[in-house]
Scaffold this motif. Structure first.
Motif, PDB file in Angstrom:
ATOM      1  N   PRO A 352       0.805  -1.225   0.000  1.00  0.00           N
ATOM      2  CA  PRO A 352       0.000   0.000   0.000  1.00  0.00           C
ATOM      3  C   PRO A 352       0.832   1.266   0.000  1.00  0.00           C
ATOM      4  N   ASN A 353       2.096   1.147   0.339  1.00  0.00           N
ATOM      5  CA  ASN A 353       2.936   2.333   0.355  1.00  0.00           C
ATOM      6  C   ASN A 353       3.851   2.421  -0.841  1.00  0.00           C
ATOM      7  N   GLN A 354       3.527   1.642  -1.812  1.00  0.00           N
ATOM      8  CA  GLN A 354       4.337   1.652  -3.021  1.00  0.00           C
ATOM      9  C   GLN A 354       4.392   3.070  -3.592  1.00  0.00           C
ATOM     10  N   PRO A 355       5.557   3.595  -3.758  1.00  0.00           N
ATOM     11  CA  PRO A 355       5.603   4.932  -4.355  1.00  0.00           C
ATOM     12  C   PRO A 355       5.290   4.845  -5.848  1.00  0.00           C
ATOM     13  N   LEU A 356       4.679   5.897  -6.325  1.00  0.00           N
ATOM     14  CA  LEU A 356       4.352   5.930  -7.736  1.00  0.00           C
ATOM     15  C   LEU A 356       5.621   6.154  -8.538  1.00  0.00           C
ATOM     16  N   ARG A 441       0.399  23.838 -16.200  1.00  0.00           N
ATOM     17  CA  ARG A 441       1.402  22.846 -15.867  1.00  0.00           C
ATOM     18  C   ARG A 441       1.270  22.446 -14.426  1.00  0.00           C
ATOM     19  N   PRO A 442       1.229  21.268 -14.162  1.00  0.00           N
ATOM     20  CA  PRO A 442       1.100  20.755 -12.824  1.00  0.00           C
ATOM     21  C   PRO A 442       2.403  20.188 -12.395  1.00  0.00           C
ATOM     22  N   PRO A 443       2.519  19.840 -11.195  1.00  0.00           N
ATOM     23  CA  PRO A 443       3.698  19.110 -10.765  1.00  0.00           C
ATOM     24  C   PRO A 443       3.568  17.676 -11.234  1.00  0.00           C
ATOM     25  N   PRO A 444       4.577  17.158 -11.794  1.00  0.00           N
ATOM     26  CA  PRO A 444       4.485  15.765 -12.204  1.00  0.00           C
ATOM     27  C   PRO A 444       4.343  14.851 -11.013  1.00  0.00           C
ATOM     28  N   VAL A 445       4.978  15.196  -9.958  1.00  0.00           N
ATOM     29  CA  VAL A 445       4.876  14.358  -8.778  1.00  0.00           C
ATOM     30  C   VAL A 445       4.008  15.077  -7.775  1.00  0.00           C
ATOM     31  N   ALA A 446       3.046  14.382  -7.296  1.00  0.00           N
ATOM     32  CA  ALA A 446       2.157  15.027  -6.333  1.00  0.00           C
ATOM     33  C   ALA A 446       2.895  15.210  -5.029  1.00  0.00           C
ATOM     34  N   MET A 447       2.882  16.376  -4.553  1.00  0.00           N
ATOM     35  CA  MET A 447       3.590  16.687  -3.323  1.00  0.00           C
ATOM     36  C   MET A 447       2.604  17.124  -2.277  1.00  0.00           C
ATOM     37  N   PRO A 448       3.020  17.078  -1.064  1.00  0.00           N
ATOM     38  CA  PRO A 448       2.127  17.532  -0.001  1.00  0.00           C
ATOM     39  C   PRO A 448       1.653  18.951  -0.221  1.00  0.00           C
TER      40      PRO A 448
ATOM     41  N   ASP B 120      -3.906  17.266  -9.234  1.00  0.00           N
ATOM     42  CA  ASP B 120      -3.448  16.418  -8.150  1.00  0.00           C
ATOM     43  C   ASP B 120      -4.585  15.797  -7.371  1.00  0.00           C
ATOM     44  N   SER B 121      -5.783  16.089  -7.739  1.00  0.00           N
ATOM     45  CA  SER B 121      -6.915  15.603  -6.958  1.00  0.00           C
ATOM     46  C   SER B 121      -7.966  15.046  -7.889  1.00  0.00           C
ATOM     47  N   PHE B 122      -8.783  14.180  -7.316  1.00  0.00           N
ATOM     48  CA  PHE B 122      -9.869  13.647  -8.130  1.00  0.00           C
ATOM     49  C   PHE B 122     -11.080  13.422  -7.250  1.00  0.00           C
ATOM     50  N   LEU B 123     -12.209  13.271  -7.911  1.00  0.00           N
ATOM     51  CA  LEU B 123     -13.477  13.111  -7.224  1.00  0.00           C
ATOM     52  C   LEU B 123     -14.056  11.749  -7.546  1.00  0.00           C
ATOM     53  N   SER B 124     -14.787  11.221  -6.581  1.00  0.00           N
ATOM     54  CA  SER B 124     -15.490   9.966  -6.818  1.00  0.00           C
ATOM     55  C   SER B 124     -16.966  10.173  -6.495  1.00  0.00           C
ATOM     56  N   ALA B 125     -17.807   9.653  -7.367  1.00  0.00           N
ATOM     57  CA  ALA B 125     -19.254   9.748  -7.177  1.00  0.00           C
ATOM     58  C   ALA B 125     -19.777   8.356  -6.884  1.00  0.00           C
ATOM     59  N   SER B 126     -20.588   8.257  -5.848  1.00  0.00           N
ATOM     60  CA  SER B 126     -20.974   6.930  -5.402  1.00  0.00           C
ATOM     61  C   SER B 126     -22.480   6.805  -5.243  1.00  0.00           C
ATOM     62  N   VAL B 131     -20.146  12.377  -2.630  1.00  0.00           N
ATOM     63  CA  VAL B 131     -19.000  12.609  -3.514  1.00  0.00           C
ATOM     64  C   VAL B 131     -17.798  12.808  -2.610  1.00  0.00           C
ATOM     65  N   LYS B 132     -16.679  12.214  -2.973  1.00  0.00           N
ATOM     66  CA  LYS B 132     -15.488  12.381  -2.136  1.00  0.00           C
ATOM     67  C   LYS B 132     -14.344  12.920  -2.965  1.00  0.00           C
ATOM     68  N   LEU B 133     -13.529  13.705  -2.294  1.00  0.00           N
ATOM     69  CA  LEU B 133     -12.365  14.318  -2.919  1.00  0.00           C
ATOM     70  C   LEU B 133     -11.120  13.612  -2.414  1.00  0.00           C
ATOM     71  N   TRP B 134     -10.231  13.269  -3.307  1.00  0.00           N
ATOM     72  CA  TRP B 134      -9.028  12.504  -2.964  1.00  0.00           C
ATOM     73  C   TRP B 134      -7.808  13.095  -3.650  1.00  0.00           C
ATOM     74  N   THR B 135      -6.641  12.785  -3.036  1.00  0.00           N
ATOM     75  CA  THR B 135      -5.392  12.965  -3.778  1.00  0.00           C
ATOM     76  C   THR B 135      -4.650  11.642  -3.750  1.00  0.00           C
ATOM     77  N   LEU B 136      -3.710  11.525  -4.660  1.00  0.00           N
ATOM     78  CA  LEU B 136      -3.009  10.248  -4.765  1.00  0.00           C
ATOM     79  C   LEU B 136      -2.075  10.004  -3.600  1.00  0.00           C
ATOM     80  N   ASP B 137      -1.688  11.074  -2.944  1.00  0.00           N
ATOM     81  CA  ASP B 137      -0.682  10.872  -1.907  1.00  0.00           C
ATOM     82  C   ASP B 137      -1.279  10.615  -0.534  1.00  0.00           C
TER      83      ASP B 137
END
Lengths: 523, 317
Positions: A352-356, A441-448, B120-126, B131-137
């Motif tokens: 689950p902590n696999q980095p992208l 342009r976004p950051p390619p890597v999502a950062m905090p 960096d964020s995405f939404l999910s509709a259920s 609706v929930k807002l998420w980021t990958l990190d």
């Protein structure tokens, strides 16, 4: 920074040039109040995604009537809200209606009835001493008063009115038939006694006669009181009847609304369980009773979970024809069988902590006309958003080719378009790869920091970093700068209207951007 | 035009924002009623009209939607019918996938949209009405938007305003939200029946289109949302998905349970400008490429994915 006016959506999402003046006005604290009205006018266009209509009183009063209906009171709040929303009320109107709906125990009808009952019982108490028959009359009002605690149905009103009428007439009749003859007899007896005892009780006679006369007068007065009371009762009965009529008409209106509500709910209804997969939108597959149903009677939703499978609901319109195997599967599910082709799959992440992985390419430059004036500041000058996956660029891929017909249509479409298309050229059949729709342009890597941007929307801008068209190494090397750039860009787009773009952007492109912005400003 | 056959019934197809020739397909077994699911990542071959599968990921439950990340070229998110979302990275070896499982919804996740502006964020509709807002990190959602009274079928970020999005629900309303606000900022009671899909115009951020079970598509201007700008009729059954063109201001594409994919120009009197009836079952997914003008893809319950250029017949070789 905060807005001073009451429909105060944050205007930081405004990235029009007009917002510049609004922002500047805001930052001058003292001037803020003065230009508050101006800023409001300028920034209201920015927040078009908010309702700015005033509360409509007629809608609110309709909603209050709806919410006061006893059947509606029994339904969950969310369905009441959903109904009102579907009728087109705004959030503010709905909230206002909820505020205004009176307390269930103090509704008007039982209160007035209670008052009438009390009035009647008090008037009857006055006449109770000489007359004993009004007791049933007193009982009736108190009996009616005891209804106050229960739900007030219309037939209660009818029966109450009838009871009152009957008791009034009865009292009147009794008085006429029983009381007065009794009085007369009594008076005659007294007179006879007087004659017999005339010699003996000459002195007493007049007093007796006086007493009799007084008693007769009192009785007559009592009788007239009773007559008055019954008259009042009749009047109040009439009034009640009138009020009842009004109430009935209101009820009719509400019944109509309830009917329409239940109709629309029924259309949505018959729907599946919480664990069932619901193709509630349109499939007309009739699932038998064993599967889940949603009944909206009384605004309650009964959800019966019977199966793990999915059940579908009747659509509002005609049913689309379902594939045969779909029906077979639905029937299988209803019988409780599981289709045989399902296998156990473990789809949990092994780590689950696999980095992208690091992205190979930065986001493509895609030009969206005029819109990118604000956001497309991130036009990459080098414009090799042509990072093809393929190496052979000698022949354009088949998907690029368009036939002549399309080009013609495109040209027609071009004519209709009002805004400039920026870099687009449609005439050549493989159109240049310079493309379409681009966000910044976004950051390619999502950062905090990126997540921060969401959590705290009005984040402070940070250093600008040039976004190079990066090879893989570079993108990894500048993650923070890129993130900062995102924030900076977002902020810039909000505040400055994307006018200062430095470095890395070719003049040609920035000129294009300027042009787009100007044209956008005109729009 | 190439065709790709999926083993399961198709549910959604999306072009990659990074690679012109790449698509992701969401499929579910047994029409999504009960069974496994699979996400396919497919590539168009440039020289010949052939579609090759790059990789496929199996899931325990059907996949209803898929969305590409706008920040990572190899990352995609899948909406699974068991209420979870799986994040896949095609650049990692298959056994390292999925890289994340995000499970918070109580019911099926039906729609996904990745923020094209913030990336960096995405939404999910259920179907659990939220609706929930998420980021990958982050493993947990950032926000939950719970106001709809029934299943939320679709969410769409506004292409211009990075914090504004719209949600379409079975409670017959479309709500506009701002992630900075606690509740919805606008409620559009768009149809008398369930609204299955919504999408913003890519060139006018105030125009939003809604597609409903009542077979119609309506275009709304949020500045005057009581009356639609336009109503597009022509589908024979419920309209399942709509998408505004990233290349044309007035063009939008829709797919429907009447098995057709239609192209509309809503500013024109006779709005229907194209109709493709290549599917033999419900057409449930359609997408327009952001990178290639006119390139479109559709999928349906007939287990086929078609990719074709606008104006061409999807079934021609």
């Amino acid at each position: 920074m905060t807005m001073t006016q009451s429909p105060s959506p944050p205007n930081s999402n405004d990235d029009k040039p007009q917002a510049v003046s609004a922002e500047v006005a805001q930052e001058a604290n003292q001037a803020q109040q003065d230009v508050g009205a101006e800023a409001a006018k300028q920034s209201v266009p920015a927040s078009v995604f908010v309702n700015s209509e005033p509360i409509r009183e007629d809608q609110v009063s309709n909603a209050v009537k709806f919410l006061s209906h006893p059947k509606v009171r029994g339904s969950p709040v969310i369905y009441r809200r959903s109904f009102l929303e579907r009728k087109g009320l705004t959030k503010e109107e709905i909230d206002e209606a909820f505020r205004r709906v009176p307390d269930p125990t103090s509704s008007s009808k039982p209160a007035s009835l209670n008052q009438d009952g009390q009035a009647k019982s008090s008037s009857n108490v006055q006449t109770q001493a000489p007359i004993q028959t009004p007791q049933p009359v007193a009982v009736a009002p108190t009996g009616i008063a005891s209804l106050e605690g229960r739900q007030f149905h219309w037939y209660h009103a009818v029966s109450a009115v009838g009871l009152l009428a009957a008791s009034g007439c009865g009292t009147a009749l009794l008085i006429k038939k029983v009381i007065i003859p009794k009085l007369k007899l009594w008076v005659r007896k007294v007179v006879l006694e007087e004659e017999n005892d005339y010699a003996k009780k000459i002195d007493a006679k007049p007093s007796l006669a006086e007493e009799a006369a007084a008693a007769a007068k009192a009785a007559a007065a009592a009788a007239s009181d009773v007559a008055k009371a019954s008259q009042e009762m009749l009047n109040s009965k009439n009034e009640e009847r009138r009020r009842f009529e009004e109430f009935m008409s209101l009820m009719d209106a509400q019944v109509q609304e309830m009917k329409s509500m239940s109709n629309s709910i029924r259309k949505l209804g018959g729907q599946a369980s919480s664990s069932g997969r619901v193709f509630s939108d349109h499939d007309d597959h009739r699932v038998s009773a064993s599967s889940t149903k949603q009944s909206y009677a009384n605004g309650k939703v009964d959800v019966n979970v019977q199966l793990e499978g999915r059940s579908s609901t009747p659509p509002a319109s005609a049913e689309p024809p379902h594939p045969k195997s779909y029906m077979e599967i639905m029937e299988m599910i209803q019988r409780g069988e599981k289709p045989s082709n399902i296998r156990e799959v473990n789809d949990m992440p092994p780590n689950p902590n696999q980095p992208l992985s690091n992205p190979l390419i930065a986001p493509r430059t895609k030009v969206l006309q005029s819109q990118t004036s604000a956001e497309g500041l991130n036009q990459n000058g080098q414009d090799d958003g042509l990072n093809y996956l393929l190496d052979d660029e000698s022949s354009t891929p088949w998907w690029q080719r368009k036939n002549v017909r399309i080009t013609e249509i495109e040209n027609e479409d071009e004519v209709k378009d009002t805004g400039p298309y920026g870099v687009r050229t449609n005439e050549q059949p493989p159109p240049p790869i310079q493309r379409t729709w681009v966000p910044p342009r976004p950051p390619p890597v999502a950062m905090p920091e990126a997540a921060e941007a969401i959590r705290r929307p009005k984040s402070t801008p940070k250093e600008t970093a040039t976004q190079e068209q990066s090879a893989d190494g570079q993108s990894a090397a500048h993650p923070s700068e890129v993130t900062d750039e995102l924030q900076r860009i977002t902020k810039m787009s909000e505040s400055v209207g994307a006018l200062e773009m430095n470095g890395g952007f070719s003049t040609g492109n920035s000129a294009v951007i300027q042009e787009q912005e100007n044209s956008y400003g005109e729009n | 035009m190439p065709v790709f056959k999926t083993p399961f019934n198709g549910y959604s197809v999306r072009f990659s924002p990074f690679y012109e020739s790449r698509l992701a397909v969401a499929t579910a077994q047994n029409f999504g009623i009960l069974g496994n699911g699979r996400v396919h990542v497919i590539d168009l071959s440039p020289s010949s009209p052939v579609i090759n599968e790059l990789i496929a990921f199996d899931t325990a439950d059907g996949v209803y939607d898929v969305a590409w990340s706008e920040s990572h070229d190899s990352v995609l998110v899948a909406a699974v019918a068991d209420g979870s979302m799986k994040v896949y990275d095609t650049a990692l070896p298959p056994q390292a996938n999925p890289v994340r499982s995000l499970k918070e919804h109580a019911r099926e996740v039906h729609g996904l949209d990745y923020n094209p502006t913030r990336r960096d964020s995405f939404l999910s509709a259920s179907w659990d009405d939220s609706v929930k807002l998420w980021t990958l990190d982050r493993p947990a959602s950032l926000r939950t938007f719970r106001e709809h009274a029934y299943c939320v079928y679709s969410v769409a970020w506004n292409p211009k305003h990075a914090d504004v999005f719209a949600s379409a629900s079975g409670d017959c309303t479309v709500r506009i939200w701002d992630v900075r606000e606690p509740g919805s900022t606008m409620i559009i009671p768009g149809h008398e029946h369930e609204i299955l899909s919504c999408d913003w115009n890519k060139y006018d951020e105030c125009l939003i289109a809604t597609a409903s079970v009542d077979k119609s598509i309506k275009i709304w201007d949020v500045r005057n949302y009581r009356v639609p700008v336009s109503a597009l009729n022509g589908h024979g059954y419920a309209v399942r998905k709509i998408k505004f063109s990233p290349h044309r201001r007035n063009l939008l594409v829709s797919c429907s349970y009447d098995m057709t994919v239609c192209l509309w120009d809503f500013m024109v009197e006779d709005a229907l400008v194209g109709r493709y009836d290549h599917h033999t079952e419900f057409a449930v997914g359609v997408d327009l490429s952001v990178l290639v003008d006119g390139l479109m893809a559709s999928t349906g319950w007939d287990e086929l994915v078609y990719v074709w250029q606008q104006g061409m017949d999807p079934r021609t070789a």
